[in-house]
Write an enzyme that holds these catalytic residues in place. Structure first.
Site, PDB file in Angstrom:
ATOM      1  N   TYR A  80       0.817  -1.224   0.000  1.00 33.46           N
ATOM      2  CA  TYR A  80       0.000   0.000   0.000  1.00 33.46           C
ATOM      3  C   TYR A  80       0.848   1.272   0.000  1.00 33.46           C
ATOM      4  O   TYR A  80       0.341   2.366  -0.219  1.00 33.46           O
ATOM      5  CB  TYR A  80      -1.003   0.018   1.170  1.00 33.46           C
ATOM      6  CG  TYR A  80      -0.379  -0.075   2.544  1.00 33.46           C
ATOM      7  CD1 TYR A  80       0.299   0.997   3.107  1.00 33.46           C
ATOM      8  CD2 TYR A  80      -0.468  -1.246   3.283  1.00 33.46           C
ATOM      9  CE1 TYR A  80       0.889   0.907   4.359  1.00 33.46           C
ATOM     10  CE2 TYR A  80       0.106  -1.358   4.535  1.00 33.46           C
ATOM     11  CZ  TYR A  80       0.779  -0.271   5.063  1.00 33.46           C
ATOM     12  OH  TYR A  80       1.360  -0.375   6.292  1.00 33.46           O
ATOM     13  N   GLU A  81       2.160   1.122   0.239  1.00 36.61           N
ATOM     14  CA  GLU A  81       3.040   2.291   0.165  1.00 36.61           C
ATOM     15  C   GLU A  81       3.376   2.637  -1.288  1.00 36.61           C
ATOM     16  O   GLU A  81       3.994   3.672  -1.548  1.00 36.61           O
ATOM     17  CB  GLU A  81       4.315   2.041   0.983  1.00 36.61           C
ATOM     18  CG  GLU A  81       4.021   1.944   2.478  1.00 36.61           C
ATOM     19  CD  GLU A  81       5.202   1.438   3.297  1.00 36.61           C
ATOM     20  OE1 GLU A  81       6.033   2.265   3.670  1.00 36.61           O
ATOM     21  OE2 GLU A  81       5.278   0.226   3.547  1.00 36.61           O
ATOM     22  N   SER A 207       0.656  -7.624   5.210  1.00 35.23           N
ATOM     23  CA  SER A 207       2.083  -7.873   4.913  1.00 35.23           C
ATOM     24  C   SER A 207       2.339  -9.367   4.753  1.00 35.23           C
ATOM     25  O   SER A 207       1.426 -10.146   4.483  1.00 35.23           O
ATOM     26  CB  SER A 207       2.938  -7.327   6.056  1.00 35.23           C
ATOM     27  OG  SER A 207       2.739  -8.088   7.236  1.00 35.23           O
ATOM     28  N   HIS A 242      -4.282   2.541  13.324  1.00 35.69           N
ATOM     29  CA  HIS A 242      -2.869   2.130  13.321  1.00 35.69           C
ATOM     30  C   HIS A 242      -2.258   2.347  14.708  1.00 35.69           C
ATOM     31  O   HIS A 242      -1.391   1.586  15.148  1.00 35.69           O
ATOM     32  CB  HIS A 242      -2.106   2.933  12.253  1.00 35.69           C
ATOM     33  CG  HIS A 242      -0.687   2.475  12.057  1.00 35.69           C
ATOM     34  ND1 HIS A 242      -0.346   1.165  11.774  1.00 35.69           N
ATOM     35  CD2 HIS A 242       0.499   3.151  12.119  1.00 35.69           C
ATOM     36  CE1 HIS A 242       0.978   1.056  11.665  1.00 35.69           C
ATOM     37  NE2 HIS A 242       1.511   2.241  11.875  1.00 35.69           N
TER      38      HIS A 242
END
Ligand code: HPA
Length: 268
Positions: A80-81, A207, A242
């Protein structure tokens, strides 16, 4: 060989590091100070994607525990980065090129199982790649592995058995289950979580799956643990954030690090 690997091997005088560890969100430290030899910032490793989010420090730390030489990634990058697929493959390939044969991956994850609350540890027995992403998309580099890698022992059985043994020795409860990967960056919707439960998931995160695919492709034996930081969307009334992930992961850090160290001591 990637430039980053050459830079590292120059620094280690060609000494190999047979063990790799990846720290998930909010897990800040693996080594005690006295166990550390040196570290290198990802800024000095040209092929490494640079983490852009809080809770991922961005350096590779080299050290020893029970005489095992370990290269530990303090911080990782996520799809997503916006990194391209093969950029996410690079850190794993660098581990391979500096001698990694056994990789321990950790992550923070949401629980799909009401019995598995925040602070629980879950040994990943298998995964479902629901991210719509694969780090091996593109031309295959035969130097690392085959075009169509087998994933039937992606989470190595022998290493999993040893991790269960370590949990017994350390009296650290360890669930087992299937990790489902979602791309993020938004948390999942309650309907998506319902779907993930139906297809066989026990935990969800953003991840690990790309790293496990790349590690299997290049022949690194892999084992992975989720540190549960919350119930997934729709399973509790709490709003997800987060900040919660980082806070709860910090609380579980000691436990997961202890488990991995006992595990390392069981390996040859
Ligand atoms: N979903 C996705 N990723 C996560 C979660 C979650 O609920 N918790 C920690 N990482």
């Amino acid at each position: 060989m990637l430039k980053s690997s050459k830079i590292i091997l120059k620094k280690t005088n060609n000494e190999k590091y047979p063990f790799g560890i990846i720290l998930g969100s909010g897990i800040k430290n693996f080594f005690e100070k006295k166990e550390i030899k040196f570290s290198i910032s990802y800024k000095n490793l040209p092929e490494f994607p640079k983490p852009t989010i809080k809770g991922h420090s961005g350096k590779i730390v080299f050290g020893s525990v029970y005489k095992k030489k370990i290269a530990c990634l303090y911080g990782r990058s996520h799809i997503y980065e916006g990194h391209t697929p093969n950029k996410l493959a690079n850190p794993i390939r660098v581990l391979k090129e500096i001698g990694c044969q056994t990789l321990v991956i950790t992550n923070a994850a949401g629980s799909l199982n009401k019995k598995m609350s925040s602070g629980s540890l879950m040994l990943i027995s298998d995964h479902i790649n629901w991210s719509g992403f694969n780090p091996l998309i593109g031309p295959n580099d035969d130097n690392y592995g085959t075009r169509f890698p087998d994933m039937s022992d992606a989470y190595n059985l022998d290493l999993r058995q040893k991790m269960h043994k370590a949990s017994k020795i350390g009296k650290i409860p360890l669930y087992k289950g299937v990790y489902t990967m979602y791309s993020g960056p938004n948390f999942e919707t309650p309907a998506e979580i319902k779907a993930l439960r139906v297809i066989g998931g026990d935990a969800v995160g953003m991840s690990t799956v790309p790293e496990v695919i790349v590690a299997n492709h290049c022949g690194i034996k892999t084992v992975a643990i989720s540190l549960i930081t919350n119930f997934a969307a729709g399973l509790s009334k709490n709003k997800l954030s987060h900040e919660e992930t980082l806070r709860e992961a910090q609380k579980g850090e000691k436990n997961i690090v202890k488990l991995i160290k006992i595990f390392l001591n069981l390996l040859k």
